[in-house]
Design a protein around this motif. Sequence first.
Motif, PDB file in Angstrom:
ATOM      1  N   GLU A   1      -1.196 -49.162  17.348  1.00 24.93           N
ATOM      2  CA  GLU A   1      -0.145 -48.914  16.357  1.00 24.93           C
ATOM      3  C   GLU A   1       1.034 -49.873  16.510  1.00 24.93           C
TER       4      GLU A   1
ATOM      5  N   TRP B   1      -7.276 -48.466  11.053  1.00 24.32           N
ATOM      6  CA  TRP B   1      -6.670 -48.707  12.366  1.00 24.32           C
ATOM      7  C   TRP B   1      -7.698 -49.233  13.356  1.00 24.32           C
TER       8      TRP B   1
ATOM      9  N   ASN C   1      -7.654 -52.783  15.243  1.00 24.60           N
ATOM     10  CA  ASN C   1      -7.666 -52.802  16.702  1.00 24.60           C
ATOM     11  C   ASN C   1      -8.695 -53.788  17.245  1.00 24.60           C
TER      12      ASN C   1
END
Lengths: 254, 328, 251
Positions: free
Chosen positions: A42, A107, A111
């Motif tokens: 994040e 996400w 990543n």
Amino acid sequence: MGTGHAHALYVHEHSPIHHLPPQVKIAGAVAFIFSVAITPREAMWAFAIYAVAIAALVRISKVGFGFLLTRLIGVLPFIAFAFLIPFIASGEQVDVLGISVSRDGLWASWNIIAKATIGASTSIVLAGTTEVPDLLAGMNRLRVPTLFTSIAGFMIRYLGLIVDEIGRMRTAMTSRGYDPRWLWQAKPIAASAGAMFIRSYERGERVHDAMVARGYQGEMPELRRRDPSVQEWLTAAALPALGITVMVIAMVAT
Amino acid sequence: MHAPDGFLNAGTAVATGAVSVGTIGVALRQTREVLKEKQIPLAGIAAAFIFAAQMFNFPVAAGTTGHLLGGALAAILLGPHMGSIVVTIVVVVQALVFADGGLSALGYNVLNMAIVPAYGGYALYRLFRRVVPKTGGGVVTATGLAALGSVVLSAMAFSIQWLFGATAPVSFAEVFTAMVGVHFLIGIGEGVISAMAVGAVLASRADLVYGASDLDRAQLADSRKVPIRTFAIVGLLAALFFGAVVSQFAVDNPDGLERVAIDTGFVESEEDHALGNSIFADYATEGLENESLSLAIAGISGTLITLAVGWGIFAAVRERKPKQPASV
Amino acid sequence: MNLALEVRDLEFSYPDGRQALGGVDLAIETGTRVAVLGPNGAGKTTLALHLNGILRGSGVVTVGGLELNDDNLNEIRRRVGIVFQDANDQLFMPTVGEDVAFGPANLGLRGAELEARVEAALGEVDATELAQRPPHHLSGGEKRSAAIATALAMEPQILVLDEPTSGLDPLGRRELVQTLQGLDLTLLVITHDLPFALELCQRSIIVDRGTVVAEGPTAEILANDALLQQHRLEMPFGFNGSALGDRSTGS
């Protein structure tokens, strides 16, 4: 026949990074890559800092951005996989350009792409600024057993010869009209692999004879040893220090 | 097959790294005296051979090609310790020198590409050798089956690591079915090529095949098959059976992990009602209708791999009589 | 007579029972260059591997008055340098300089002393500029020179060369002759290349089926057509071997 593999990534240049002792570069690269791998996904700002650090590294090392980009092709299949995740993943859906995708998947995708790219870029700079025998000598200084690095040294020395030889065998087969399309036609290829193994083994015996003839008694002389100064350790520590600091802040902040 | 940095989570990377370092440490210690002298250049050039063999394309179907992974082949030709050391060196050098595979991913890459296929493959080889005749043909057949099995074991190992270290919302069950299914098919190529390569070495320098050192000359000369073709067909049927479960995966160009990674994209995932399990990655247990079934599969696979690798190491330690081939 | 090398009744069989050497007797005077001729499979390379104890048969090998045994293997290996047929087998280190340093480093040399030794050995074969080069990219002639330098770095008394002209182009072959003529050493040259032997070596021996079957001045040996033919040797087309009978090579 695959190609890319047989050619090391070394870029012949003179840069401060080229001149660092290999062991400090390896240690620095590994520590940095691990701190990137731990960084929470994040914390986008953290990855932006890593990217800037890599760009600076590429600049200082003179390996060149074009070189970096072409060599990043190796991680493409995984990036392709990463791009698919948002479409298959479960969870809360969001709209991107009118297509419904999984937020969590986005996400996950980010990543893998971010970490794989930064990790591979670091490796490319390391391999691009360090000659192969120095990499092995550096591993040695980092307590990797000599047995391991000696075997690796012989492997690298003779890889090119074996690849060339396989290429010649293939040419000889093709020139006699061999164009296999199915697995059950692969016997000549497997047989040539067997022949290649025998030749490799016999070469190993001859190399051993040549070594013994020059007084080899089981221990490879250490001809590339270079002990880094404190200054050099500190220089090389800059990158992982940055990585670890950013990673820690990111962990705390998220 | 060379996973990049960040593909599994950091904890899994470190844990697999520890297992890999420990195992290779044992292998190095076990082979030290033998390796000291003659075997260093031999092992190095054998490693170059395995490296080259991985670049060696062979036809699969309708002109598509695959390449060898070589773990079981290395173990059968060189012995399980040396085989796993050699393949480990290949994987490490690929990462360090060619930036192929992440440096932080070395732990699981070495485990899945070197240790599990070499030791596991060797254990399977010994197992199959018990049921085939003590002949050259038997060695070839056992090699083929072991090489096939080694690739499947490797796929199982990756799936289990996914259970612990998943970084994307794809469940264990999906990864497992896709990985094992595709690797069954890849394994057929691996098995056929490995078997034929060992057959070729047996035909001219049987003394160089570690896995055949228990046979005498007359037994080796008996290359009556145990037909390879039958083996290939049996393997294919087994794969088709598995394929029925994962029929959505195309056969066209199975190239390991990459392929699975892409294919997995077409697996429909179930509704998510993650049961939230502490030691497993949330992702891996997410969306399972029957989590306990998944965990059972994972447990059985894990046990299988551990048994196979453990037995491979054990067999290697027990068998280790420095067998010095005739010097020329 | 000052003997650099003496071999008496050397026999050797491979573990599979094949006999490679069946009682070889040989005496080589210090400072001479001797060609070892013979067909493929005659045992020439096997003989060479016995001269510094890589292979051990029964019989006696004496180098510069020192009889080879288990305790002096290292000293014998220092005294007898072998240049192997395939230079790729001999050049196994990352660079030529490291390859040349390998032998003397095994003798315990380090630092400036080692560097001086490497420099000198490369200088003797006129290859100082190769020191930093990786062996994979050298030409055939350069590889041969580098391989010779690796043996010279041990400062041997005898240099044994196995088929040194194989794979060389005519110019490379010419340069090799000049290099070898410039060395102040006892040379034993295993070769099929009869004109090369004639040019370089005062004396020749013929080895066939594991024994020495003929010995004499090179010109005389090569003039004997019947002898050559009997052992699958032949002067190349266009050379008149029998005319050599009255020619004498320099000594």
